[in-house]
Design an enzyme around this catalytic site. Structure first.
Site, PDB file in Angstrom:
ATOM      1  N   GLU A 234      46.694  44.851  41.804  1.00 50.50           N
ATOM      2  CA  GLU A 234      46.647  43.386  42.004  1.00 50.50           C
ATOM      3  C   GLU A 234      46.525  42.678  40.652  1.00 50.50           C
ATOM      4  O   GLU A 234      45.807  43.123  39.766  1.00 50.50           O
ATOM      5  CB  GLU A 234      45.499  43.010  42.948  1.00 50.50           C
ATOM      6  CG  GLU A 234      44.116  43.357  42.448  1.00 50.50           C
ATOM      7  CD  GLU A 234      43.321  42.121  42.078  1.00 50.50           C
ATOM      8  OE1 GLU A 234      43.927  41.049  41.960  1.00 50.50           O
ATOM      9  OE2 GLU A 234      42.104  42.251  41.895  1.00 50.50           O
TER      10      GLU A 234
ATOM     11  N   GLY B  29      41.498  30.667  45.573  1.00 51.84           N
ATOM     12  CA  GLY B  29      41.793  29.623  46.553  1.00 51.84           C
ATOM     13  C   GLY B  29      43.215  29.120  46.436  1.00 51.84           C
ATOM     14  O   GLY B  29      43.902  28.895  47.446  1.00 51.84           O
TER      15      GLY B  29
ATOM     16  N   CYS C 168      34.731  38.824  43.184  1.00 52.69           N
ATOM     17  CA  CYS C 168      34.319  39.129  44.559  1.00 52.69           C
ATOM     18  C   CYS C 168      34.039  40.614  44.767  1.00 52.69           C
ATOM     19  O   CYS C 168      33.314  40.991  45.679  1.00 52.69           O
ATOM     20  CB  CYS C 168      35.372  38.647  45.552  1.00 52.69           C
ATOM     21  SG  CYS C 168      36.983  39.431  45.378  1.00 52.69           S
ATOM     22  N   ASN C 169      34.615  41.472  43.918  1.00 49.34           N
ATOM     23  CA  ASN C 169      34.457  42.910  44.115  1.00 49.34           C
ATOM     24  C   ASN C 169      33.554  43.599  43.101  1.00 49.34           C
ATOM     25  O   ASN C 169      33.226  44.765  43.257  1.00 49.34           O
ATOM     26  CB  ASN C 169      35.831  43.599  44.089  1.00 49.34           C
ATOM     27  CG  ASN C 169      36.570  43.398  45.384  1.00 49.34           C
ATOM     28  OD1 ASN C 169      35.967  43.365  46.450  1.00 49.34           O
ATOM     29  ND2 ASN C 169      37.882  43.243  45.311  1.00 49.34           N
TER      30      ASN C 169
ATOM     31  N   GLN D  31      45.479  39.514  39.874  1.00 50.24           N
ATOM     32  CA  GLN D  31      44.477  38.466  39.647  1.00 50.24           C
ATOM     33  C   GLN D  31      43.350  38.915  38.715  1.00 50.24           C
ATOM     34  O   GLN D  31      42.784  38.108  37.984  1.00 50.24           O
ATOM     35  CB  GLN D  31      43.873  38.002  40.978  1.00 50.24           C
ATOM     36  CG  GLN D  31      44.754  37.062  41.766  1.00 50.24           C
ATOM     37  CD  GLN D  31      45.983  37.767  42.308  1.00 50.24           C
ATOM     38  OE1 GLN D  31      45.874  38.878  42.827  1.00 50.24           O
ATOM     39  NE2 GLN D  31      47.132  37.148  42.193  1.00 50.24           N
TER      40      GLN D  31
ATOM     41  N   GLN E 233      41.063  30.070  41.331  1.00 54.73           N
ATOM     42  CA  GLN E 233      42.246  30.925  41.211  1.00 54.73           C
ATOM     43  C   GLN E 233      42.585  31.602  42.539  1.00 54.73           C
ATOM     44  O   GLN E 233      43.740  31.602  42.970  1.00 54.73           O
ATOM     45  CB  GLN E 233      42.004  31.979  40.123  1.00 54.73           C
ATOM     46  CG  GLN E 233      43.238  32.792  39.790  1.00 54.73           C
ATOM     47  CD  GLN E 233      42.966  33.780  38.662  1.00 54.73           C
ATOM     48  OE1 GLN E 233      41.860  34.298  38.534  1.00 54.73           O
ATOM     49  NE2 GLN E 233      43.961  34.043  37.849  1.00 54.73           N
TER      50      GLN E 233
ATOM     51  N   GLN F 161      41.025  37.099  35.610  1.00 52.17           N
ATOM     52  CA  GLN F 161      39.566  37.002  35.677  1.00 52.17           C
ATOM     53  C   GLN F 161      38.906  37.612  34.439  1.00 52.17           C
ATOM     54  O   GLN F 161      37.913  37.088  33.926  1.00 52.17           O
ATOM     55  CB  GLN F 161      39.070  37.683  36.956  1.00 52.17           C
ATOM     56  CG  GLN F 161      39.479  36.925  38.217  1.00 52.17           C
ATOM     57  CD  GLN F 161      39.311  37.754  39.480  1.00 52.17           C
ATOM     58  OE1 GLN F 161      39.386  38.981  39.459  1.00 52.17           O
ATOM     59  NE2 GLN F 161      39.097  37.086  40.603  1.00 52.17           N
TER      60      GLN F 161
ATOM     61  N   SER G 143      41.054  48.096  41.103  1.00 52.89           N
ATOM     62  CA  SER G 143      40.893  47.055  42.114  1.00 52.89           C
ATOM     63  C   SER G 143      40.930  47.618  43.521  1.00 52.89           C
ATOM     64  O   SER G 143      41.498  48.684  43.770  1.00 52.89           O
ATOM     65  CB  SER G 143      41.999  46.004  41.966  1.00 52.89           C
ATOM     66  OG  SER G 143      41.923  45.368  40.716  1.00 52.89           O
TER      67      SER G 143
END
Length: 414
Positions: A113, A193, A50-51, A115, A191, A119, A108
Site C-alpha cells: 500500500e 479520509g 492506524c496500524n 499511503q 490523507q 505518512q 503494511s
C-alpha cells in the site's frame, strides 16, 4: 551514537492496544520537546498511523530505553496496559532494514500500500520542523525515500494499489446491495479520509457527506462533486441521521459516535481511526454492522498472493540499497577519522616546528635542531599507538594488536 527504534504495530497488538499507545492527535511539538529532554536521547522521529506507532532514535546510551518506555507509558490512558508487554526494540541495521521495508509497503497490513510512504515523509518533516533530526538519522531517511521510489518504479508492488481505505469500501459494498441509493458519511479529511472519499465517489452513492474539524479542507476535496458536501464535525448529529454508511478516519481522544447518537435505522459503521472514533458497542445493536481496522484483514488477505512475487523483487532492491547505505556510512566514518587524524598530526607538527625554526633563527645548530625535531615528532606520533598496544596486550586482545600492526605496516606473523 546508536540507532534504535521502539514500535507497537498490528502484528503483535490488537486495535484496543494500539489505540492506547497511539501518539497521534497529541501536540507534536510537546511530544518532541519531552522526548528530547530525556538524557541520552539525541534525535528522534515519531511515526503514528492506524496500524503502528514507532519512535526512531539516535541515542548515546542503550540504557535509555527504559526511560523512553516510561515516557511513552505516560501518554497511556488506561494504566492496565503496560508498554513492556507489547513493544518491539530494533537496533542498528535492523532499524534501517525495517524502515525501508515499511516505506515500501512490505510491512503494511495491505502489502504494497502506498499511503505509508506519505505518512513516513510527514513524520520526517515534522521531526525536522521541531529540530529533532540529526545528520545520521537524516541520511537514513533520505536513503529510505530513495529506496521506496526505486521499488515503486522497478516493481509492480503498487500496481492497482489496495489500501486500507479501499478495503474498507470493499467491506461496505459487501453489506449493501444498492450503494447508489445510499448516503455515505466520511468523518475526517486527512490523507486517509481523502482516499476514502475518492473510492466512495467511484461507487456513485446518492450523497457523500465529508465532516472535518476545519471545513476548508473538506470543501477543497468535495468542491468538484455535485453529490458531495462539506461539513463541520459539530454537524455530526444531523449528518448521522441521514447516513446509511458511516466511515471514520480521524484523530480523536474519545468516541465521537456512540449508541446514544443513533436510532433504529440500519447502518454500516467502519472505523479505521486509531484511537477508535466509533464506539465498538455500535456493532452490538442488532440492526448495525460494525468494522474496525482489524476486521479489514480478511479483505487484505485476498490481495496478498498477487503481490508476493513483486514483494520478493522489492526485497532484493532493499537489501542492495541497505548495502549501499552501509558502505557509504563506512566511508563517512573513515573520512571523518582520517580528517581528525591529520588535524591531530598538524597540531603536533606545527607546535614543534615553530619552536625548532625559532631556535634556528636564533643561530642554534640547524642539524642538531632538526634531529631533535624528528625525535620529538616520532615520540608524539607513536605515543597513543604504543599506549593502545600495551593496553591491548594486557587485556589479551591479540586481534587489536594484529590490527595495529597492519596499520603501521609491521609483520603480523611475529
Amino acid at each position: 551514537m546508536a540507532l534504535i527504534s521502539l514500535a507497537i504495530d498490528y502484528k503483535k497488538s490488537p486495535i484496543e492496544v494500539r489505540s492506547e499507545f497511539a501518539l497521534s492527535g497529541l501536540d507534536v511539538s510537546m511530544l518532541y520537546r519531552s522526548i528530547l529532554a530525556i538524557d541520552n536521547v539525541v534525535h528522534a522521529v515519531i511515526l503514528s498511523t492506524c496500524n503502528r506507532t514507532e519512535v526512531y532514535l539516535e541515542i548515546s546510551d542503550l540504557r535509555v530505553v527504559d526511560d523512553i518506555l516510561v515516557w511513552w507509558q505516560g501518554y497511556v490512558r488506561n494504566p492496565n496496559y503496560k508498554i513492556k508487554d507489547y513493544f518491539k526494540l530494533r537496533q542498528g541495521t535492523e532499524v534501517i532494514m525495517h524502515l525501508m521495508k515499511l516505506a515500501c509497503g512490505l510491512e503494511s497490513m495491505v502489502l504494497g500500500e502506498p499511503q505509508i510512504l506519505g505518512q513516513v515523509k510527514d513524520s520526517y518533516t515534522l521531526s525536522k520542523k521541531n529540530h529533532a533530526i540529526g545528520k545520521e538519522l537524516d541520511r537514513v531517511f533520505q536513503k529510505v525515500f530513495a529506496t521506496a521510489k526505486r521499488v515503486r518504479s522497478e516493481t509492480r508492488i503498487g500496481y492497482c494499489p489496495v489500501s486500507v481505505a479501499f478495503s474498507a469500501i470493499t467491506l461496505a459494498k459487501r453489506q449493501l446491495d444498492n450503494i447508489c441509493s445510499k448516503n455515505v458519511l466520511i468523518i475526517g479529511a486527512g490523507q486517509t479520509g481523502e482516499l476514502l472519499f475518492r473510492h466512495v465517489t467511484a461507487l456513485a452513492p446518492k450523497q457523500i457527506m465529508l465532516a472535518n474539524r476545519t471545513i476548508e479542507k473538506a470543501q477543497k476535496i468535495t468542491s468538484a462533486f455535485r453529490n458531495a458536501s462539506a461539513h463541520y464535525l459539530s454537524e455530526l448529529p444531523q449528518l448521522i441521521k441521514k447516513a446509511d454508511i458511516i466511515i471514520a478516519a480521524v484523530n480523536v481522544s474519545e468516541y465521537i459516535v456512540t449508541c446514544k447518537d443513533v436510532g433504529d435505522k440500519p447502518r454500516v459503521f467502519i472505523d479505521i481511526s486509531i484511537p477508535q472514533a466509533l464506539d465498538p458497542k455500535l456493532g452490538e445493536l442488532e440492526q448495525n454492522v460494525y468494522y474496525c481496522v482489524d476486521d479489514i484483514n480478511a479483505v487484505i488477505e485476498d490481495n496478498k498472493d498477487k503481490r508476493k512475487y513483486e514483494s520478493s523483487k522489492a526485497q532484493k532492491i532493499i537489501v542492495k540499497s541497505l548495502e549501499e547505505y552501509l558502505e557509504k556510512e563506512k566511508a563517512i566514518i573513515s573520512n571523518s577519522a582520517i580528517k581528525e587524524l591529520f588535524q591531530k598530526a598538524d597540531g603536533l607538527v606545527d607546535l614543534s616546528l615553530e619552536k625548532s625554526l625559532a631556535k634556528i633563527r636564533n643561530g642554534k645548530d640547524a642539524e642538531e635542531i632538526i634531529k631533535r625535531f624528528a625525535y620529538e615528532i616520532k615520540k608524539k606520533v607513536l605515543h597513543y599507538p604504543v599506549v593502545g598496544m600495551k593496553e591491548a596486550s594486557k587485556q589479551g586482545r591479540s586481534d587489536c594488536l594484529v590490527c595495529m600492526k597492519r596499520m603501521f605496516g609491521l609483520n603480523v606473523e611475529k
